[in-house]
Design an enzyme around this catalytic site. Structure first.
Site, PDB file in Angstrom:
ATOM      1  N   ALA A  27      45.664  32.293 -26.112  1.00 41.32           N
ATOM      2  CA  ALA A  27      45.328  33.670 -26.450  1.00 41.32           C
ATOM      3  C   ALA A  27      46.190  34.598 -25.598  1.00 41.32           C
ATOM      4  O   ALA A  27      46.446  34.318 -24.423  1.00 41.32           O
ATOM      5  CB  ALA A  27      43.842  33.925 -26.197  1.00 41.32           C
ATOM      6  N   TYR A  28      46.601  35.700 -26.195  1.00 42.58           N
ATOM      7  CA  TYR A  28      47.540  36.613 -25.543  1.00 42.58           C
ATOM      8  C   TYR A  28      46.838  37.888 -25.100  1.00 42.58           C
ATOM      9  O   TYR A  28      46.303  38.624 -25.915  1.00 42.58           O
ATOM     10  CB  TYR A  28      48.710  36.903 -26.479  1.00 42.58           C
ATOM     11  CG  TYR A  28      49.553  35.676 -26.649  1.00 42.58           C
ATOM     12  CD1 TYR A  28      50.625  35.441 -25.808  1.00 42.58           C
ATOM     13  CD2 TYR A  28      49.213  34.720 -27.589  1.00 42.58           C
ATOM     14  CE1 TYR A  28      51.360  34.274 -25.923  1.00 42.58           C
ATOM     15  CE2 TYR A  28      49.944  33.555 -27.706  1.00 42.58           C
ATOM     16  CZ  TYR A  28      51.020  33.342 -26.867  1.00 42.58           C
ATOM     17  OH  TYR A  28      51.730  32.176 -26.987  1.00 42.58           O
TER      18      TYR A  28
END
Length: 143
Positions: A27-28
């Site tokens: 996840a960014y």
């Protein structure tokens, strides 16, 4: 420092299931610079990646599952998922990523100890186009 080349592939190698496989979800939190959290099987990391295409700074910090889940929630759904097969190839390891999100994408990555090694690398015949210089194939741009 990460020194890496990326390739599209023509076809999957034979007997793919014989190679070690990691289940990866990442996840960014930010894409410029890249700050991501990753679950890799039962291990958790936060990674910072600097600017660049073939060569760039990279720092990994270990996380526990609770910290990973807390930070993942901050990513607002900006996640990718993939199976990563680790395939020995001479002195290198090909990391073959089969993405389930974005669905259907397949990329091969190879990391190198030096820029010279990266530039002189001869890929196997099942590799296709070298997309190292194409930022569309950075995982952070696929979300």
């Amino acid at each position: 420092m990460e020194i890496e080349r990326k390739f599209l592939i023509k076809r999957l190698p034979e007997d793919l299931e014989q190679y070690p496989c990691l289940l990866i979800e990442q996840a960014y939190l930010c894409t410029n610079p890249v700050i991501r959290v990753r679950r890799q099987n039962d291990e958790y990391y936060m990674t910072y990646k600097g600017q660049g295409l073939m060569v760039r700074e990279e720092y990994n910090l270990p996380l526990n599952e609770e910290a990973y889940r807390h930070l993942k929630a901050k990513a607002d759904g900006r996640t990718i998922a993939k199976k990563r097969y680790r395939i020995p190839f001479g002195e290198f390891v090909i990391e073959l990523d089969l993405f389930s999100s974005p669905e259907g994408l397949i990329l091969a990555e190879v990391e190198f100890p030096t820029e010279e090694a990266a530039l002189s690398f001869s890929p196997p015949e099942w590799f296709s186009e070298d997309v190292t210089g194409d930022s569309r194939y950075h995982n952070s741009n696929m979300i």
